[in-house]
Design a protein around this motif. Structure first.
Motif, short mmCIF file in Angstrom:
data_model
loop_
_atom_site.label_atom_id
_atom_site.label_comp_id
_atom_site.label_asym_id
_atom_site.label_seq_id
_atom_site.Cartn_x
_atom_site.Cartn_y
_atom_site.Cartn_z
N ILE A 4 27.79 -27.44 -9.72
CA ILE A 4 28.33 -27.05 -8.42
C ILE A 4 27.16 -26.68 -7.52
N VAL A 5 27.18 -27.22 -6.31
CA VAL A 5 26.14 -26.93 -5.34
C VAL A 5 26.76 -26.37 -4.06
N ILE A 6 25.99 -25.55 -3.40
CA ILE A 6 26.36 -25.03 -2.09
C ILE A 6 25.19 -25.37 -1.17
N VAL A 52 28.59 -24.84 5.87
CA VAL A 52 28.31 -24.66 4.45
C VAL A 52 29.32 -25.49 3.67
N GLU A 53 28.82 -26.27 2.73
CA GLU A 53 29.67 -27.14 1.91
C GLU A 53 29.45 -26.81 0.44
N MET A 54 30.54 -26.82 -0.32
CA MET A 54 30.46 -26.60 -1.76
C MET A 54 31.21 -27.72 -2.46
N GLU A 56 30.99 -30.41 -6.40
CA GLU A 56 30.44 -30.54 -7.76
C GLU A 56 29.94 -31.96 -8.01
N LEU A 87 20.58 -20.85 1.96
CA LEU A 87 21.68 -19.91 2.18
C LEU A 87 21.18 -18.56 2.68
#
Length: 109
Positions: A4-6, A52-54, A56, A87
């Motif tokens: 998972i990335v943010i 901001v996007e999250m 996987e 961030l």
């Protein structure tokens, strides 16, 4: 197991709508290429307008993306409309409970 990335995208002046369009298309393209999982995607806006996007990545997806022409082309479009920022550059990141305004995705296909 995926990763998972943010990621935070700060739009260049006047490019906010283009950035939102790219974010809507981003994960569907990655999924089409079997690089991202079906886990729900979240997108939100910081007070300063940063998106901001999250999502996987599938296992190995990050490495594969760095050599895929379609992904590299898409990332070039992102670079034209925004700057990637850590961030910690967002005021919200200094808060115990970081709050953002949700962006309705209705992901493009």
């Amino acid at each position: 197991m995926g990763r998972i990335v943010i990621v935070a995208y700060r739009p260049k002046p006047g490019r906010e709508k283009e950035l939102e369009a790219l974010v809507r298309a981003h994960v569907p393209v990655l999924r089409e290429l079997d690089l991202a999982t079906d886990r729900p995607v979240a997108a939100m806006r910081a007070k300063d307008g940063t998106v901001v996007e999250m999502f996987e990545w599938v296992e190995g997806g990050i490495d594969a993306a760095h050599s895929h022409p379609k992904v590299l082309e898409m990332w070039g479009k992102f670079a034209a409309v925004c700057d990637y920022v850590p961030l910690k550059a967002l005021d919200e990141a200094a808060q115990m409970f970081a709050e953002f305004t949700p962006i309705e995705l209705r992901l493009a296909m």
